[in-house]
Write an enzyme that holds these catalytic residues in place. Structure first.
Site, PDB file in Angstrom:
ATOM      1  N   GLY A 252       0.808  -1.225   0.000  1.00 62.97           N
ATOM      2  CA  GLY A 252       0.000   0.000   0.000  1.00 62.97           C
ATOM      3  C   GLY A 252       0.838   1.269   0.000  1.00 62.97           C
ATOM      4  O   GLY A 252       1.839   1.388  -0.710  1.00 62.97           O
TER       5      GLY A 252
ATOM      6  N   ASP B  35       6.451  -5.564  15.158  1.00 64.12           N
ATOM      7  CA  ASP B  35       5.067  -5.319  15.543  1.00 64.12           C
ATOM      8  C   ASP B  35       5.113  -3.988  16.275  1.00 64.12           C
ATOM      9  O   ASP B  35       5.618  -3.901  17.398  1.00 64.12           O
ATOM     10  CB  ASP B  35       4.548  -6.431  16.470  1.00 64.12           C
ATOM     11  CG  ASP B  35       3.139  -6.122  16.977  1.00 64.12           C
ATOM     12  OD1 ASP B  35       2.618  -5.017  16.691  1.00 64.12           O
ATOM     13  OD2 ASP B  35       2.557  -6.987  17.659  1.00 64.12           O
ATOM     14  N   VAL B  36       4.610  -2.949  15.636  1.00 63.97           N
ATOM     15  CA  VAL B  36       4.787  -1.599  16.188  1.00 63.97           C
ATOM     16  C   VAL B  36       4.073  -1.402  17.525  1.00 63.97           C
ATOM     17  O   VAL B  36       4.353  -0.439  18.248  1.00 63.97           O
ATOM     18  CB  VAL B  36       4.331  -0.503  15.185  1.00 63.97           C
ATOM     19  CG1 VAL B  36       5.256  -0.442  13.984  1.00 63.97           C
ATOM     20  CG2 VAL B  36       2.880  -0.691  14.776  1.00 63.97           C
TER      21      VAL B  36
ATOM     22  N   TYR C  27     -10.984   4.861  14.751  1.00 56.52           N
ATOM     23  CA  TYR C  27     -10.016   5.268  13.717  1.00 56.52           C
ATOM     24  C   TYR C  27      -9.849   6.793  13.733  1.00 56.52           C
ATOM     25  O   TYR C  27      -8.731   7.315  13.689  1.00 56.52           O
ATOM     26  CB  TYR C  27     -10.493   4.785  12.340  1.00 56.52           C
ATOM     27  CG  TYR C  27      -9.487   5.052  11.240  1.00 56.52           C
ATOM     28  CD1 TYR C  27      -8.390   4.219  11.068  1.00 56.52           C
ATOM     29  CD2 TYR C  27      -9.614   6.149  10.391  1.00 56.52           C
ATOM     30  CE1 TYR C  27      -7.445   4.472  10.073  1.00 56.52           C
ATOM     31  CE2 TYR C  27      -8.681   6.410   9.395  1.00 56.52           C
ATOM     32  CZ  TYR C  27      -7.602   5.569   9.236  1.00 56.52           C
ATOM     33  OH  TYR C  27      -6.665   5.822   8.262  1.00 56.52           O
TER      34      TYR C  27
ATOM     35  N   LYS D 130      -6.384   8.924  14.722  1.00 56.47           N
ATOM     36  CA  LYS D 130      -5.661   9.790  13.788  1.00 56.47           C
ATOM     37  C   LYS D 130      -5.558  11.220  14.322  1.00 56.47           C
ATOM     38  O   LYS D 130      -4.556  11.913  14.078  1.00 56.47           O
ATOM     39  CB  LYS D 130      -6.324   9.749  12.407  1.00 56.47           C
ATOM     40  CG  LYS D 130      -6.156   8.396  11.707  1.00 56.47           C
ATOM     41  CD  LYS D 130      -4.676   8.065  11.493  1.00 56.47           C
ATOM     42  CE  LYS D 130      -4.458   6.757  10.754  1.00 56.47           C
ATOM     43  NZ  LYS D 130      -3.034   6.471  10.514  1.00 56.47           N
TER      44      LYS D 130
HETATM   45  P1  NDP Z   1      -2.637  -1.099   4.315  1.00 55.34           P
HETATM   46  O1  NDP Z   1      -3.632  -1.798   5.170  1.00 55.34           O
HETATM   47  O2  NDP Z   1      -2.642  -1.365   2.853  1.00 55.34           O
HETATM   48  O3  NDP Z   1      -1.147  -1.364   4.848  1.00 55.34           O
HETATM   49  C1  NDP Z   1      -0.837  -1.215   6.205  1.00 55.34           C
HETATM   50  C2  NDP Z   1       0.404  -2.018   6.502  1.00 55.34           C
HETATM   51  O4  NDP Z   1       0.690  -1.882   7.908  1.00 55.34           O
HETATM   52  C3  NDP Z   1       0.221  -3.508   6.228  1.00 55.34           C
HETATM   53  O5  NDP Z   1       1.367  -4.049   5.571  1.00 55.34           O
HETATM   54  C4  NDP Z   1       0.060  -4.083   7.619  1.00 55.34           C
HETATM   55  O6  NDP Z   1       0.453  -5.435   7.774  1.00 55.34           O
HETATM   56  C5  NDP Z   1       0.978  -3.168   8.422  1.00 55.34           C
HETATM   57  N1  NDP Z   1       0.694  -3.279   9.854  1.00 55.34           N
HETATM   58  C6  NDP Z   1      -0.509  -3.368  10.464  1.00 55.34           C
HETATM   59  N2  NDP Z   1      -0.365  -3.538  11.782  1.00 55.34           N
HETATM   60  C7  NDP Z   1       0.969  -3.540  12.024  1.00 55.34           C
HETATM   61  C8  NDP Z   1       1.750  -3.698  13.200  1.00 55.34           C
HETATM   62  N3  NDP Z   1       1.180  -3.886  14.402  1.00 55.34           N
HETATM   63  N4  NDP Z   1       3.100  -3.644  13.097  1.00 55.34           N
HETATM   64  C9  NDP Z   1       3.689  -3.484  11.885  1.00 55.34           C
HETATM   65  N5  NDP Z   1       3.004  -3.355  10.735  1.00 55.34           N
HETATM   66  C10 NDP Z   1       1.651  -3.388  10.799  1.00 55.34           C
HETATM   67  O7  NDP Z   1      -2.859   0.454   4.636  1.00 55.34           O
HETATM   68  P2  NDP Z   1      -2.621   1.755   3.738  1.00 55.34           P
HETATM   69  O8  NDP Z   1      -1.412   1.608   2.917  1.00 55.34           O
HETATM   70  O9  NDP Z   1      -3.897   2.123   3.103  1.00 55.34           O
HETATM   71  O10 NDP Z   1      -2.388   2.848   4.891  1.00 55.34           O
HETATM   72  C11 NDP Z   1      -1.099   3.239   5.348  1.00 55.34           C
HETATM   73  C12 NDP Z   1      -1.282   4.353   6.372  1.00 55.34           C
HETATM   74  O11 NDP Z   1      -1.981   5.446   5.787  1.00 55.34           O
HETATM   75  C13 NDP Z   1      -2.094   3.925   7.606  1.00 55.34           C
HETATM   76  O12 NDP Z   1      -1.585   4.537   8.754  1.00 55.34           O
HETATM   77  C14 NDP Z   1      -3.472   4.483   7.291  1.00 55.34           C
HETATM   78  O13 NDP Z   1      -4.252   4.687   8.446  1.00 55.34           O
HETATM   79  C15 NDP Z   1      -3.113   5.781   6.588  1.00 55.34           C
HETATM   80  N6  NDP Z   1      -4.178   6.306   5.757  1.00 55.34           N
HETATM   81  C16 NDP Z   1      -4.693   5.534   4.735  1.00 55.34           C
HETATM   82  C17 NDP Z   1      -5.738   6.026   3.967  1.00 55.34           C
HETATM   83  C18 NDP Z   1      -6.339   5.251   2.849  1.00 55.34           C
HETATM   84  O14 NDP Z   1      -7.358   5.728   2.311  1.00 55.34           O
HETATM   85  N7  NDP Z   1      -5.810   4.105   2.448  1.00 55.34           N
HETATM   86  C19 NDP Z   1      -6.307   7.358   4.242  1.00 55.34           C
HETATM   87  C20 NDP Z   1      -5.693   8.050   5.326  1.00 55.34           C
HETATM   88  C21 NDP Z   1      -4.665   7.528   6.044  1.00 55.34           C
HETATM   89  P3  NDP Z   1      -0.627  -6.649   7.500  1.00 55.34           P
HETATM   90  O15 NDP Z   1      -0.362  -7.071   6.107  1.00 55.34           O
HETATM   91  O16 NDP Z   1      -0.319  -7.674   8.512  1.00 55.34           O
HETATM   92  O17 NDP Z   1      -1.995  -6.067   7.729  1.00 55.34           O
END
Ligand code: NDP
Length: 256
Positions: free
Chosen positions: A21, A67-68, A161, A165
């Site tokens: 992502g 794991d953050v 959520y 944020k």
């Molecule tokens: P995705 O769900 O596509 O990717 C998030 C990634 O974070 C995944 O690889 C996930 O791993 C990883 N992750 C989740 N939990 C943990 C953890 N505890 N430790 C380490 N890694 C972890 O999200 P996006 O790319 O869409 O979003 C990225 C950021 O942007 C997020 O903070 C989101 O809230 C923010 N954002 C996104 C928007 C959107 O419309 N997409 C809008 C506004 C903000 P796993 O594969 O295991 O889930």
């Protein structure tokens, strides 16, 4: 001279949730600007695949586990980065989770999990890596906030959520002010709806998706690359006078 300000040659950039992502795309952007990348993710398959993909594109990328939400895991990541590179210049707090649920249906566990990943962990990581940046007298932290920290989304519900944020935005500002004279800048991006796995669910609900599009002045979801470009700006010297900024990249959603 101005293009040089975006040059990240030799800088070490750690991106949490860098396996897919927006995080993966930020890795690509920072890597193309010359940074050496650490893609830190909880999921081993995703992070390894992402690092292999960026390496195949000619970038320097390693995958490391984290794991953050676990402070010991975050400390171990910071130790690994310092052992391997001896420095950290950029931290992108990108890992995040989302659930759509009405307030009365949110369990204790779900509330705590969303707050833990989206806001507490931003502090855990900023503290662990900020320590090394402060020692070096330089560094840039970029947090992924959201327009959901500025407004309340409609018509879907996700109180946890949105609260998480908003907290991320305030953690950003608090650390920015505390570290402003010590060479470490802390900024956040507040994206609108971006096409990733996180927002796939919205697309399966036509009444929600149509409303989301209607409320976005540009009339479309954004691309991960449109957030990666903002991250490159905030991670680089091009934003040398920015700290505590919450940069909206939302197709105009919060402009009205
Ligand atoms: P995705 O769900 O596509 O990717 C998030 C990634 O974070 C995944 O690889 C996930 O791993 C990883 N992750 C989740 N939990 C943990 C953890 N505890 N430790 C380490 N890694 C972890 O999200 P996006 O790319 O869409 O979003 C990225 C950021 O942007 C997020 O903070 C989101 O809230 C923010 N954002 C996104 C928007 C959107 O419309 N997409 C809008 C506004 C903000 P796993 O594969 O295991 O889930």
């Amino acid at each position: 001279m101005y293009l040089k300000l975006f040059d990240l040659s030799d800088r070490v950039a750690v991106i949490t949730g860098g396996g897919r992502g927006i995080g993966l795309e930020i890795g690509r952007a920072l890597g193309q600007a010359g940074a050496r990348l650490v893609l830190a993710d909880i999921d081993s398959a995703t992070r390894d695949k992402a690092a292999a993909q960026l390496t195949a594109e000619g970038l320097e990328a390693v995958a490391l586990p984290v794991d953050v939400t676990d402070t010991a895991s975050v400390a171990s990541l910071a130790d690994s980065v310092m052992d391997r590179f001896g420095r950290v210049d950029i931290l992108v707090n990108n890992a995040g989770v989302s659930r759509l649920n009405a307030a009365l249906d949110i369990s204790d566990e779900e509330w705590r999990w969303v707050m833990e990943v989206n806001s507490n962990a931003v502090f855990w990581c900023a503290r662990a890596f900020g320590r090394h940046m402060l020692d070096a007298g330089k560094g840039a932290i970029v947090n992924l906030g959201s327009m959901s920290g500025l407004i309340i989304n409609r018509p879907q519900f996700a109180a946890h959520y949105m609260a998480s944020k908003a907290a991320t935005h305030h953690i950003t500002k608090a650390l920015a002010v505390e570290w402003a004279t010590r060479g470490v800048r802390v900024n956040a991006i507040a994206p609108g709806y971006i096409g990733t796995e996180m927002t796939m669910q919205l697309k399966t609900m036509p009444e929600v998706y149509d409303k989301n599009i209607d409320m976005t002045p540009m009339g479309r979801f954004g691309e991960p690359s449109e957030i990666a470009a903002a991250a490159l700006f905030l991670a680089s010297d091009a934003s040398s006078y920015c700290t505590g900024s919450i940069l909206s990249a939302d197709g105009g959603y919060t402009a009205w």
